[in-house]
Motif scaffolding. Structure first.
Motif, PDB file in Angstrom:
ATOM      1  N   ARG A  64      45.553  40.799  34.998  1.00 39.07           N
ATOM      2  CA  ARG A  64      45.317  41.927  35.906  1.00 39.07           C
ATOM      3  C   ARG A  64      44.125  41.696  36.828  1.00 39.07           C
ATOM      4  O   ARG A  64      44.137  42.098  37.986  1.00 39.07           O
ATOM      5  CB  ARG A  64      45.066  43.211  35.102  1.00 39.07           C
ATOM      6  CG  ARG A  64      46.179  43.482  34.096  1.00 39.07           C
ATOM      7  CD  ARG A  64      45.823  44.659  33.254  1.00 39.07           C
ATOM      8  NE  ARG A  64      45.902  45.876  34.050  1.00 39.07           N
ATOM      9  CZ  ARG A  64      46.639  46.918  33.725  1.00 39.07           C
ATOM     10  NH1 ARG A  64      47.356  46.876  32.632  1.00 39.07           N
ATOM     11  NH2 ARG A  64      46.668  47.987  34.481  1.00 39.07           N
ATOM     12  N   THR A 114      41.859  40.042  39.448  1.00 43.39           N
ATOM     13  CA  THR A 114      42.176  39.062  40.499  1.00 43.39           C
ATOM     14  C   THR A 114      41.200  37.892  40.443  1.00 43.39           C
ATOM     15  O   THR A 114      40.108  37.992  39.878  1.00 43.39           O
ATOM     16  CB  THR A 114      42.077  39.674  41.912  1.00 43.39           C
ATOM     17  OG1 THR A 114      40.702  40.024  42.144  1.00 43.39           O
ATOM     18  CG2 THR A 114      42.955  40.896  42.067  1.00 43.39           C
ATOM     19  N   THR A 115      41.603  36.785  41.045  1.00 46.98           N
ATOM     20  CA  THR A 115      40.736  35.610  41.093  1.00 46.98           C
ATOM     21  C   THR A 115      39.427  35.966  41.792  1.00 46.98           C
ATOM     22  O   THR A 115      38.345  35.546  41.366  1.00 46.98           O
ATOM     23  CB  THR A 115      41.439  34.464  41.862  1.00 46.98           C
ATOM     24  OG1 THR A 115      42.789  34.360  41.400  1.00 46.98           O
ATOM     25  CG2 THR A 115      40.730  33.142  41.637  1.00 46.98           C
ATOM     26  N   ARG A 116      39.526  36.761  42.846  1.00 50.57           N
ATOM     27  CA  ARG A 116      38.325  37.151  43.605  1.00 50.57           C
ATOM     28  C   ARG A 116      37.326  37.876  42.694  1.00 50.57           C
ATOM     29  O   ARG A 116      36.129  37.596  42.698  1.00 50.57           O
ATOM     30  CB  ARG A 116      38.717  38.038  44.786  1.00 50.57           C
ATOM     31  CG  ARG A 116      37.575  38.348  45.729  1.00 50.57           C
ATOM     32  CD  ARG A 116      38.012  39.230  46.899  1.00 50.57           C
ATOM     33  NE  ARG A 116      38.679  38.473  47.952  1.00 50.57           N
ATOM     34  CZ  ARG A 116      39.971  38.576  48.253  1.00 50.57           C
ATOM     35  NH1 ARG A 116      40.741  39.415  47.579  1.00 50.57           N
ATOM     36  NH2 ARG A 116      40.494  37.860  49.228  1.00 50.57           N
ATOM     37  N   ASP A 117      37.837  38.796  41.847  1.00 49.34           N
ATOM     38  CA  ASP A 117      36.957  39.569  40.959  1.00 49.34           C
ATOM     39  C   ASP A 117      36.368  38.699  39.851  1.00 49.34           C
ATOM     40  O   ASP A 117      35.215  38.859  39.472  1.00 49.34           O
ATOM     41  CB  ASP A 117      37.724  40.748  40.346  1.00 49.34           C
ATOM     42  CG  ASP A 117      38.091  41.789  41.399  1.00 49.34           C
ATOM     43  OD1 ASP A 117      37.504  41.725  42.505  1.00 49.34           O
ATOM     44  OD2 ASP A 117      38.956  42.643  41.133  1.00 49.34           O
ATOM     45  N   TYR A 154      45.724  33.209  46.888  1.00 52.13           N
ATOM     46  CA  TYR A 154      45.478  33.282  45.440  1.00 52.13           C
ATOM     47  C   TYR A 154      44.315  34.213  45.084  1.00 52.13           C
ATOM     48  O   TYR A 154      44.254  34.742  43.977  1.00 52.13           O
ATOM     49  CB  TYR A 154      45.208  31.873  44.883  1.00 52.13           C
ATOM     50  CG  TYR A 154      43.844  31.330  45.233  1.00 52.13           C
ATOM     51  CD1 TYR A 154      42.775  31.469  44.362  1.00 52.13           C
ATOM     52  CD2 TYR A 154      43.613  30.699  46.463  1.00 52.13           C
ATOM     53  CE1 TYR A 154      41.513  30.984  44.692  1.00 52.13           C
ATOM     54  CE2 TYR A 154      42.368  30.221  46.794  1.00 52.13           C
ATOM     55  CZ  TYR A 154      41.321  30.373  45.912  1.00 52.13           C
ATOM     56  OH  TYR A 154      40.072  29.911  46.238  1.00 52.13           O
ATOM     57  N   GLY A 197      43.665  37.153  45.926  1.00 54.58           N
ATOM     58  CA  GLY A 197      44.087  38.521  45.632  1.00 54.58           C
ATOM     59  C   GLY A 197      45.090  38.608  44.491  1.00 54.58           C
ATOM     60  O   GLY A 197      45.572  39.689  44.157  1.00 54.58           O
ATOM     61  N   GLU A 198      45.412  37.457  43.887  1.00 55.14           N
ATOM     62  CA  GLU A 198      46.416  37.431  42.814  1.00 55.14           C
ATOM     63  C   GLU A 198      45.736  37.343  41.442  1.00 55.14           C
ATOM     64  O   GLU A 198      44.565  36.965  41.363  1.00 55.14           O
ATOM     65  CB  GLU A 198      47.363  36.246  43.044  1.00 55.14           C
ATOM     66  CG  GLU A 198      48.249  36.475  44.268  1.00 55.14           C
ATOM     67  CD  GLU A 198      48.998  35.229  44.754  1.00 55.14           C
ATOM     68  OE1 GLU A 198      48.842  34.150  44.155  1.00 55.14           O
ATOM     69  OE2 GLU A 198      49.741  35.364  45.747  1.00 55.14           O
ATOM     70  N   PRO A 199      46.463  37.666  40.343  1.00 56.27           N
ATOM     71  CA  PRO A 199      45.850  37.605  39.013  1.00 56.27           C
ATOM     72  C   PRO A 199      45.245  36.227  38.738  1.00 56.27           C
ATOM     73  O   PRO A 199      45.828  35.194  39.092  1.00 56.27           O
ATOM     74  CB  PRO A 199      47.014  37.898  38.061  1.00 56.27           C
ATOM     75  CG  PRO A 199      47.968  38.716  38.874  1.00 56.27           C
ATOM     76  CD  PRO A 199      47.839  38.193  40.288  1.00 56.27           C
TER      77      PRO A 199
END
Length: 444
Positions: A164, A166-169, A196, A198-200
């Motif tokens: 859940r 994201t890579t950014r987080d 990527y 913004g993706e899990p």
């Protein structure tokens, strides 16, 4: 030829050959045809005379380049991740017994105008000139998290659900700067653009782990391996495999017209007045042009050189990734270099490729940032080719069409397509839990 087959495969490109091998091993009756008189389709391998014919229209390459047959120039050059899916497929089918692999010397990334070795472990992160002292410590912590991460052990998750988050987080939690994120995402996780972020994060963490595990496998300078004599060996190895299981190969079959019944389902393939019946057809986009659409274009340059790519520690084989952001582009650029150490050129000669997803109609201008990194070249050829993907519904017409090869210089995206097609064709998921040591005998 007037027989009935479970599957007819058209085109001997790498994807088609892998599928033909997998389906034969599964016990299906396979007929494999190609309109060309050579293996490989788009992903064929050319000697010097063939290269000259294709790009210069004559068959007289200059004598100083050496003997034509010492060249094996792959038209779709891609390195193989040592622990990646392709190696698992090769071992699963036992096709490894026909191939010899050798580790690739170097894996590099272009950052702020310079070429750097890609740091893949916490120890390498501390040594890398890509980062300042404080950033190194933060990167090291992140690398340790990734190395220790185990999907099935929540204790290693540090309270984050990577399906859940994201890579950014995830990256923000470690406070890494954009520059670091750029090389992690593009050179380690091998994403070709920035979607990527913004993706899990799970996918990126798994990709980073694959890179590190592959790197450790041969204890070389890169996570990649490449067959001696180049990729042209792969389709032929699968052809041999298919023959062992009773598959039939026919080259030089003109036309290869796919036939459909009244309901629009495939029922056979006709060539030279004879029709072979079948239940399913597997092919590359060129055999069913009305069932595919153009999705992009790859621009590339092929260079013959007498030296390695400068600033790659004299690597005789290497990949350099130029992340999109470093060039102000929408997608990455790739440099690929291979040489006489993999038997793809005569002694002292190197083959380099520069490739990218084309954003203009001027490959020479567009590829310049990559070509400028090559140093002096003996010869250079430019070309671009369109990329297609299928638009048909395989459950309605029983046609399974592969997607054209992308610009990347590694195989991970190619194998994903093959495995998805395998599942569509058979309704099964290929079990890739294999003993990876089966492919390690060929380091030298």
């Amino acid at each position: 030829m007037d027989e009935e087959y479970d599957v007819i495969v058209l085109g001997t490109g790498l994807k088609e050959c892998i599928l033909s091998g997998l389906l034969s091993v599964d016990g299906l009756k396979v007929l494999h045809m190609d309109r060309n008189d050579y293996y490989g389709g788009e992903s064929t391998s050319l000697n010097l005379i063939q290269l000259w014919k294709r790009f210069r229209g004559s068959d007289k390459p200059p004598a100083h380049l050496g003997s034509s047959r010492d060249y094996n120039v792959d038209m779709i050059p891609k390195f193989i991740m040592a622990n990646g899916a392709l190696v698992r497929v090769l071992i699963h089918t036992d096709v490894t017994k026909y191939l010899y692999f050798k580790a690739v010397d170097g894996s590099f990334v272009y950052n702020r105008g310079k070429i750097h070795k890609v740091p893949a472990t916490d120890m390498e992160a501390l040594k890398s000139p890509l980062m300042g002292i404080f950033e190194k410590r933060r990167a090291r912590k992140f690398f340790i998290y990734v190395q220790d991460y185990n999907e099935n052990d929540p204790k290693t998750h540090e309270g984050m659900d990577l399906t859940r988050v994201t890579t950014r987080d995830l990256i923000a939690k470690y406070g890494l700067d954009d520059n670091t994120v750029d090389f992690i995402g593009h050179a380690l996780a091998l994403h070709s653009d920035d979607r990527y972020l913004g993706e899990p994060a799970l996918d990126t963490v798994k990709r980073m782990k694959l890179y590190a595990e592959s790197l450790a496998r041969f204890a070389g300078g890169s996570p990649y391996i490449y067959p001696l004599y180049g990729l042209g060996e792969l389709p032929q190895a699968f052809a041999r495999l298919s023959a062992v299981y009773g598959g039939t190969y026919m080259l030089n079959k003109p036309e290869c017209k796919v036939e459909f019944d009244g309901e629009g389902k495939v029922c056979g393939v006709t060539s030279e007045g004879e029709t072979a019946k079948c239940k399913k057809v597997v092919c590359d986009p060129s055999y069913l042009p009305n069932k595919v659409r153009k999705v992009g274009k790859v621009a590339r340059a092929i260079a013959i050189m007498s030296h390695p790519i400068p600033n790659t520690n004299e690597s005789h084989s290497a990949q350099v990734i130029l992340p999109q952001k470093q060039l102000g582009r929408k997608s990455d650029m790739y440099l690929f270099c291979c040489s006489y150490s993999h038997n793809v050129a005569p002694k002292g000669k190197f083959i380099a490729f520069v490739s990218t997803e084309a954003e203009t109609d001027h490959p020479e201008t567009e590829l310049k940032p990559g070509i400028d990194l090559l140093g002096p070249v003996d010869e250079i050829f430019y070309e671009s080719y369109d990329r297609y993907e299928p638009v048909n519904e395989p459950s309605l017409d029983n046609c399974f069409i592969s997607t054209s090869y992308d610009a990347s210089t590694h195989f991970e995206s190619t194998v994903v397509d093959v495995l998805n097609m395998y599942t569509l064709i058979t309704g099964k998921v290929l079990d890739l839990n294999v003993d990876l040591s089966a492919a390690s005998a060929a380091e030298e």
